[in-house]
Each structure stands twice: as C-alpha cells, then as structure tokens.
Design a protein around this motif. Structure first.
Motif, PDB file in Angstrom:
ATOM      1  N   LEU A 196      29.611  -6.454-107.947  1.00  0.00           N
ATOM      2  CA  LEU A 196      30.983  -6.399-108.482  1.00  0.00           C
ATOM      3  C   LEU A 196      31.358  -5.718-107.104  1.00  0.00           C
ATOM      4  O   LEU A 196      32.713  -4.433-107.054  1.00  0.00           O
ATOM      5  N   LEU A 197      31.154  -5.017-105.665  1.00  0.00           N
ATOM      6  CA  LEU A 197      31.741  -4.589-104.996  1.00  0.00           C
ATOM      7  C   LEU A 197      32.964  -5.561-104.601  1.00  0.00           C
ATOM      8  O   LEU A 197      34.204  -4.673-104.352  1.00  0.00           O
ATOM      9  N   PRO A 198      33.220  -6.694-103.986  1.00  0.00           N
ATOM     10  CA  PRO A 198      34.089  -7.371-104.169  1.00  0.00           C
ATOM     11  C   PRO A 198      35.204  -7.606-105.184  1.00  0.00           C
ATOM     12  O   PRO A 198      36.305  -7.113-104.521  1.00  0.00           O
ATOM     13  N   GLU A 199      34.610  -7.246-105.717  1.00  0.00           N
ATOM     14  CA  GLU A 199      35.754  -6.910-107.283  1.00  0.00           C
ATOM     15  C   GLU A 199      36.363  -5.257-106.736  1.00  0.00           C
ATOM     16  O   GLU A 199      37.828  -5.142-107.127  1.00  0.00           O
ATOM     17  N   TYR A 200      35.604  -4.381-107.048  1.00  0.00           N
ATOM     18  CA  TYR A 200      36.604  -3.538-106.588  1.00  0.00           C
ATOM     19  C   TYR A 200      37.269  -3.364-105.314  1.00  0.00           C
ATOM     20  O   TYR A 200      38.081  -2.567-105.161  1.00  0.00           O
ATOM     21  N   LYS A 201      36.929  -4.076-103.773  1.00  0.00           N
ATOM     22  CA  LYS A 201      37.640  -3.614-103.103  1.00  0.00           C
ATOM     23  C   LYS A 201      38.799  -4.592-103.299  1.00  0.00           C
ATOM     24  O   LYS A 201      40.011  -4.406-103.184  1.00  0.00           O
ATOM     25  N   GLN A 202      38.646  -5.947-104.396  1.00  0.00           N
ATOM     26  CA  GLN A 202      39.830  -6.735-104.533  1.00  0.00           C
ATOM     27  C   GLN A 202      41.337  -5.081-105.447  1.00  0.00           C
ATOM     28  O   GLN A 202      42.453  -5.337-105.254  1.00  0.00           O
ATOM     29  N   GLU A 203      40.251  -5.009-106.399  1.00  0.00           N
ATOM     30  CA  GLU A 203      41.424  -3.202-107.297  1.00  0.00           C
ATOM     31  C   GLU A 203      41.540  -2.833-106.616  1.00  0.00           C
ATOM     32  O   GLU A 203      42.953  -2.602-106.534  1.00  0.00           O
ATOM     33  N   MET A 204      40.699  -2.081-105.566  1.00  0.00           N
ATOM     34  CA  MET A 204      41.719  -1.411-103.990  1.00  0.00           C
ATOM     35  C   MET A 204      42.214  -1.552-103.710  1.00  0.00           C
ATOM     36  O   MET A 204      43.665  -1.435-103.298  1.00  0.00           O
TER      37      MET A 204
END
Length: 161
Positions: free
Chosen positions: A148-156
C-alpha cells in the motif's frame, strides 16, 4: 508491478482458501455418511475439519486485510477529510503492522516452536504445523500493507496539489 504482485497474492490465498473450503465441505459430507449410513464414524475427519476451519478462517482474514475489507472502526476515519483522513488510515495500518509482527509472527513462531513436539491425538501431526498459519498469515498481512505504500505516496501527492 505492485498490482500484479497483489493480484498473484490474492489469487493464491483465494485458491488455497477455496481448496480448504471444498475439503471442509467434502469432509463434512463424509462425516455424515460414515456416521449415519455406514454406522462407523470417521475418526480423522473431525480433527482434520477443525484444523482446516482454523486455517481457512485465518487465510480469509488475511485476504480481508489485503483487500481492505477487514472490520474497522470507520466512524473515526469518516469524521476526517483530506490529509487527516489519510493520516488516520496510516496510523491504523501501523497498528495492524505492529499486531501482525508482534502477535502473529513473533508470538506465532513461539507457539509453533513450543508445540512442535506435541502430536495431534488422531492425525498424529505436530500441533506446531497447525499453528504455523499464524506466522504465515502475519507475513502475508505485512506484505499486503507494504504494497500500500505507493498508494499512500500517490494520495499524499494529490492532497498536496
């Protein structure tokens, strides 16, 4: 690439859980047939079905964590918007990571090691094998959360824009 890894992980967990569910179904049918029609209850199926149910349940919970369908306290998360909502979600996932590592992996490995010498009464397999689903699922939950880390980075990035 990450969605491909997650897809493979999802399909593998679902396939194993489906196989175990089929075995549960067939085992339960055999249990009924042997008990009521053959008047010779099967001794091994009851124990096997109990262990399969545990494994299937924990694998199902692991899949639920991976697809974010697990039971969550959403009223708190739904009170926030934007970046604060993402922060609450990340904090929640940090707690899940801690639980998966401390309880499922470390605690699970300790239980596996302690019970590896104890044999099940009917099947004669080490109880550690039965409990090994805990560290296995703990590792899978951590892998899911790390994916999920890339998803969090994208949402940020979206929130900052």
């Amino acid at each position: 690439m990450i969605s491909r890894i997650k897809g493979i992980l999802d399909r593998t967990i679902l396939s194993v859980a489906a196989l175990f569910t089929l075995m549960l179904f067939l085992g339960a049918i055999w249990q009924v047939i042997s008990r009521y029609f053959l008047n010779a209850p099967s001794t091994f199926t009851e124990e096997l079905l109990r262990f399969l149910l545990v494994w299937t349940s924990i694998l199902g919970a692991t899949y639920a964590f991976g697809s974010n369908q697990h039971l969550a306290i959403t009223f708190l998360k739904n009170k926030f918007k934007g970046k604060n909502k993402l922060v609450v979600r990340i904090i929640n996932d940090i707690f899940i990571l801690g639980f998966a590592y401390l309880i499922m992996i470390r605690g699970g490995m300790e239980v596996v090691n302690v019970t590896m010498g104890q044999l099940t009464p009917i099947l004669g397999i080490p109880m550690g094998v039965v409990y090994s689903i805990l560290p296995i699922s703990g590792v899978l939950v951590i892998i899911y959360k790390l994916l999920l880390l890339p998803e969090y980075k994208q949402e940020m990035a979206v929130e900052e824009a």
